[in-house]
Design an enzyme around this catalytic site. Sequence first.
Site: not given
Length: 437
Positions: A30, A148-149, A208, A253-254, A256, A261, A264
């Site tokens: 890096d 990548e996930f 992706k 992922f439901l 609320a 943010g 990604c």
Amino acid sequence: MRISVIGCGYLGAVHAACMAKLGHEVVGIDVDERRIGDLQAGRAPFFEPGLPELLAEVQATGRLSFSTEMDDAAGAGVHFVCVGTPQRKGEYAADLRYVDAAFASLAAHLRPGDVVVGKSTVPVGTAARLAADLAGTAPEAVLAWNPEFLREGFAVADTLHPDRFVYGVPAGGTGTAAAAALDEVYAAPLADGTPRLVTDYATAELVKTAANSFLATKISFINAMAELCDAAGADVTVLADAIGLDERIGRRFLNAGIGFGGGCLPKDIRAFMARAGELGADQALTFLREVDAINMRRRTRVVEMTRELCGGSLLGKRITVLGAAFKPDSDDVRDSPALSVAAQLQLQGATVTVTDPEALANAKTRFPELTYDPVPETAIAGAHALLLLTEWRQYTSLDPAAVGAQVAERNILDGRNVLDPAAWRAAGWKYKGIGRP
Ligand code: UDX
């Protein structure tokens, strides 16, 4: 195998450590000297559960080293490019300068047969362009795209035990060789049964962005339902439980709340829209504009709800925001909805104190005008309203009676719908959730 990992941010540092854990000899590279200094000393440069322990474990084996010199990539047979692709300033498109710079400086060190593996999230078409460039600068190296996930907070586990591997490779013998090299790198997780899909470059790149767009859409869908629940007096958490029981929908992922943010989802859906426009397919993704708009509307709505909670005015109100990171188990504040709400409240006349177990240093550099306090007890003391905006366990387990004794007024806004409204109301709190009566 000898592996180099170019770019040691959230993705690359974890990838380098995990590849060493899999038994490979790895050098992480890096340009950021401080980051490399931290990693060389065995310190994780950011908060990621399990990473410090993993760094200590693999550095003790001597298989993992770090460097600021691209020269040290020479000699590795597989080179993973893990640099960032942020949103371009003032535009939706992705900024590819770090990807381009990494490829340009790596090319000089490639030997015949080396495999370069792109892991960064890039607009579809980038891999083909980079492969064409490499054909000129390092004609005997081959490029693969292997998105990548990983999720922050679960990065180590997601890297060692991913849901799937996707290899984007060129047609013909070089592609077969690149896939074989990746199979060797990932031999252990493949032996555990991780599915692997081999495809062309464009499909791999799209997998992706499509996955992140789907996740963003799922979150904005439930947040749109929360708006309706608010209007109709219904409860979005029960609604999510009920529709989530349909296996075709699923409950994950439901949740609320104040919306998504991070580094990604927001920038990836925008870059995807920008790229679709360039390809003349912008109509296909106009729904993502709405996904983005629903998400950003959450932040404004939470500011309005806080004003209502404070009796109609924010002026002179002391507000404590619990959580600055974009999600728990992370110190990442990139596009954090919690910080965005905190800053808007402050601009509208409230005095805002933010507390967070890990993200305050990063938060301070982004929003120096806010007050920060790492100690929840003092951050909360004398508040007219508490806002739970990042669901760290230390906040979801707060005792309403004990906290009630510390605040000036018992008002709480649960921006992640993670508290038990009955328990807080029973302790004398005015409780407001998102899309909950
Ligand atoms: C995401 C993808 O999940 C991952 O596969 C990809 O590699 C990178 O982007 P990450 O950014 O780490 O990972 O966060 P994620 O767990 O997806 O959460 C994103 C945001 O959505 C967070 O702000 C989170 O609070 C929010 N979220 C998530 C919700 O608001 N509701 C939910 O139900 C789930």
